[in-house]
Design a protein around this motif. Sequence first.
Motif, PDB file in Angstrom:
ATOM      1  N   GLU A   3       0.836  -1.191   0.000  1.00 48.51           N
ATOM      2  CA  GLU A   3       0.000   0.000   0.000  1.00 48.51           C
ATOM      3  C   GLU A   3       0.869   1.238   0.000  1.00 48.51           C
ATOM      4  O   GLU A   3       1.995   1.231   0.495  1.00 48.51           O
ATOM      5  CB  GLU A   3      -0.897   0.014   1.239  1.00 48.51           C
ATOM      6  N   LEU A   4       0.342   2.295  -0.560  1.00 48.35           N
ATOM      7  CA  LEU A   4       1.034   3.567  -0.506  1.00 48.35           C
ATOM      8  C   LEU A   4       1.012   4.055   0.932  1.00 48.35           C
ATOM      9  O   LEU A   4       0.014   3.904   1.626  1.00 48.35           O
ATOM     10  CB  LEU A   4       0.344   4.580  -1.413  1.00 48.35           C
ATOM     11  N   PRO A   5       2.107   4.633   1.398  1.00 50.59           N
ATOM     12  CA  PRO A   5       2.146   5.094   2.779  1.00 50.59           C
ATOM     13  C   PRO A   5       1.192   6.261   3.010  1.00 50.59           C
ATOM     14  O   PRO A   5       0.912   7.034   2.111  1.00 50.59           O
ATOM     15  CB  PRO A   5       3.607   5.540   2.970  1.00 50.59           C
ATOM     16  N   LEU A   6       0.693   6.347   4.227  1.00 53.72           N
ATOM     17  CA  LEU A   6      -0.186   7.449   4.590  1.00 53.72           C
ATOM     18  C   LEU A   6       0.635   8.710   4.794  1.00 53.72           C
ATOM     19  O   LEU A   6       1.812   8.671   5.101  1.00 53.72           O
ATOM     20  CB  LEU A   6      -0.955   7.113   5.872  1.00 53.72           C
ATOM     21  N   LEU A   7      -0.013   9.817   4.638  1.00 58.77           N
ATOM     22  CA  LEU A   7       0.646  11.103   4.789  1.00 58.77           C
ATOM     23  C   LEU A   7       1.024  11.344   6.245  1.00 58.77           C
ATOM     24  O   LEU A   7       0.199  11.230   7.138  1.00 58.77           O
ATOM     25  CB  LEU A   7      -0.293  12.220   4.308  1.00 58.77           C
ATOM     26  N   LYS A  10       3.729  15.589   9.924  1.00 59.14           N
ATOM     27  CA  LYS A  10       4.943  16.261  10.390  1.00 59.14           C
ATOM     28  C   LYS A  10       6.005  16.333   9.299  1.00 59.14           C
ATOM     29  O   LYS A  10       6.805  17.250   9.276  1.00 59.14           O
ATOM     30  CB  LYS A  10       5.511  15.527  11.604  1.00 59.14           C
ATOM     31  N   ASN A  11       6.034  15.353   8.399  1.00 56.65           N
ATOM     32  CA  ASN A  11       7.036  15.320   7.332  1.00 56.65           C
ATOM     33  C   ASN A  11       6.411  14.743   6.063  1.00 56.65           C
ATOM     34  O   ASN A  11       6.632  13.597   5.731  1.00 56.65           O
ATOM     35  CB  ASN A  11       8.251  14.492   7.762  1.00 56.65           C
ATOM     36  N   PRO A  12       5.650  15.562   5.333  1.00 59.83           N
ATOM     37  CA  PRO A  12       4.936  15.049   4.154  1.00 59.83           C
ATOM     38  C   PRO A  12       5.815  14.879   2.921  1.00 59.83           C
ATOM     39  O   PRO A  12       5.394  14.266   1.953  1.00 59.83           O
ATOM     40  CB  PRO A  12       3.874  16.121   3.915  1.00 59.83           C
ATOM     41  N   ASN A  13       7.045  15.366   2.928  1.00 61.31           N
ATOM     42  CA  ASN A  13       7.858  15.373   1.708  1.00 61.31           C
ATOM     43  C   ASN A  13       8.141  13.984   1.153  1.00 61.31           C
ATOM     44  O   ASN A  13       8.146  13.790  -0.053  1.00 61.31           O
ATOM     45  CB  ASN A  13       9.166  16.122   1.942  1.00 61.31           C
ATOM     46  N   TYR A  14       8.390  12.992   2.005  1.00 65.60           N
ATOM     47  CA  TYR A  14       8.723  11.666   1.487  1.00 65.60           C
ATOM     48  C   TYR A  14       7.555  11.053   0.722  1.00 65.60           C
ATOM     49  O   TYR A  14       7.745  10.401  -0.302  1.00 65.60           O
ATOM     50  CB  TYR A  14       9.202  10.732   2.606  1.00 65.60           C
ATOM     51  N   PHE A  16       5.218  12.741  -0.847  1.00 64.78           N
ATOM     52  CA  PHE A  16       5.051  13.485  -2.087  1.00 64.78           C
ATOM     53  C   PHE A  16       6.016  12.991  -3.152  1.00 64.78           C
ATOM     54  O   PHE A  16       5.670  12.916  -4.324  1.00 64.78           O
ATOM     55  CB  PHE A  16       5.230  14.980  -1.852  1.00 64.78           C
ATOM     56  N   LYS A  17       7.220  12.634  -2.754  1.00 67.13           N
ATOM     57  CA  LYS A  17       8.195  12.093  -3.709  1.00 67.13           C
ATOM     58  C   LYS A  17       7.696  10.770  -4.294  1.00 67.13           C
ATOM     59  O   LYS A  17       7.864  10.500  -5.476  1.00 67.13           O
ATOM     60  CB  LYS A  17       9.553  11.902  -3.042  1.00 67.13           C
ATOM     61  N   THR A  18       7.090   9.949  -3.453  1.00 71.08           N
ATOM     62  CA  THR A  18       6.547   8.665  -3.916  1.00 71.08           C
ATOM     63  C   THR A  18       5.456   8.894  -4.948  1.00 71.08           C
ATOM     64  O   THR A  18       5.457   8.289  -6.016  1.00 71.08           O
ATOM     65  CB  THR A  18       5.990   7.862  -2.724  1.00 71.08           C
ATOM     66  N   PHE A  23       3.179   9.513 -10.635  1.00 70.46           N
ATOM     67  CA  PHE A  23       2.495  10.343 -11.612  1.00 70.46           C
ATOM     68  C   PHE A  23       3.410  10.729 -12.773  1.00 70.46           C
ATOM     69  O   PHE A  23       2.953  10.858 -13.906  1.00 70.46           O
ATOM     70  CB  PHE A  23       1.878  11.575 -10.948  1.00 70.46           C
ATOM     71  N   LYS A  24       4.687  10.874 -12.503  1.00 76.12           N
ATOM     72  CA  LYS A  24       5.642  11.129 -13.590  1.00 76.12           C
ATOM     73  C   LYS A  24       5.649   9.939 -14.546  1.00 76.12           C
ATOM     74  O   LYS A  24       5.667  10.112 -15.765  1.00 76.12           O
ATOM     75  CB  LYS A  24       7.045  11.376 -13.039  1.00 76.12           C
ATOM     76  N   ALA A  25       5.621   8.737 -13.999  1.00 76.97           N
ATOM     77  CA  ALA A  25       5.587   7.535 -14.837  1.00 76.97           C
ATOM     78  C   ALA A  25       4.320   7.505 -15.681  1.00 76.97           C
ATOM     79  O   ALA A  25       4.341   7.040 -16.827  1.00 76.97           O
ATOM     80  CB  ALA A  25       5.686   6.282 -13.970  1.00 76.97           C
ATOM     81  N   LEU A  26       3.229   8.013 -15.148  1.00 77.67           N
ATOM     82  CA  LEU A  26       1.959   8.024 -15.872  1.00 77.67           C
ATOM     83  C   LEU A  26       1.839   9.181 -16.863  1.00 77.67           C
ATOM     84  O   LEU A  26       0.901   9.217 -17.664  1.00 77.67           O
ATOM     85  CB  LEU A  26       0.791   8.107 -14.882  1.00 77.67           C
TER      86      LEU A  26
END
Length: 109
Positions: A3-7, A10-14, A16-18, A23-26
Amino acid sequence: MRELPLLDQKNPNYIFKTYAAKFKALSDEKRLQIMNELCQRGKTCVCDLQEVLDLPQSSLSYHLKILVEAGLITRETQGTWSYYELNASEVSALLSEQLCCIFRPNACC
């Protein structure tokens, strides 16, 4: 099922990179065509994809690598051939409420 990790508020950047990598691949028409073929055919040999998509081997390999690294498709090697398949759980996670909750927090449970 991965599963995709939950937001993490405290540190949302990781996270967002995922999502950005997925989305870049898509964001490429050829990669969307590859995913559509895999959706229609199921597990498919790279040789069949090359024929159907009319792509040179080097271009096809490049696009497949990006999709595999993003986790949107899987690869299985049998002998000298590679077989690719849509990673349905990962695609479903991208289209899920889980991602929508990042942008609509009041709508989430």
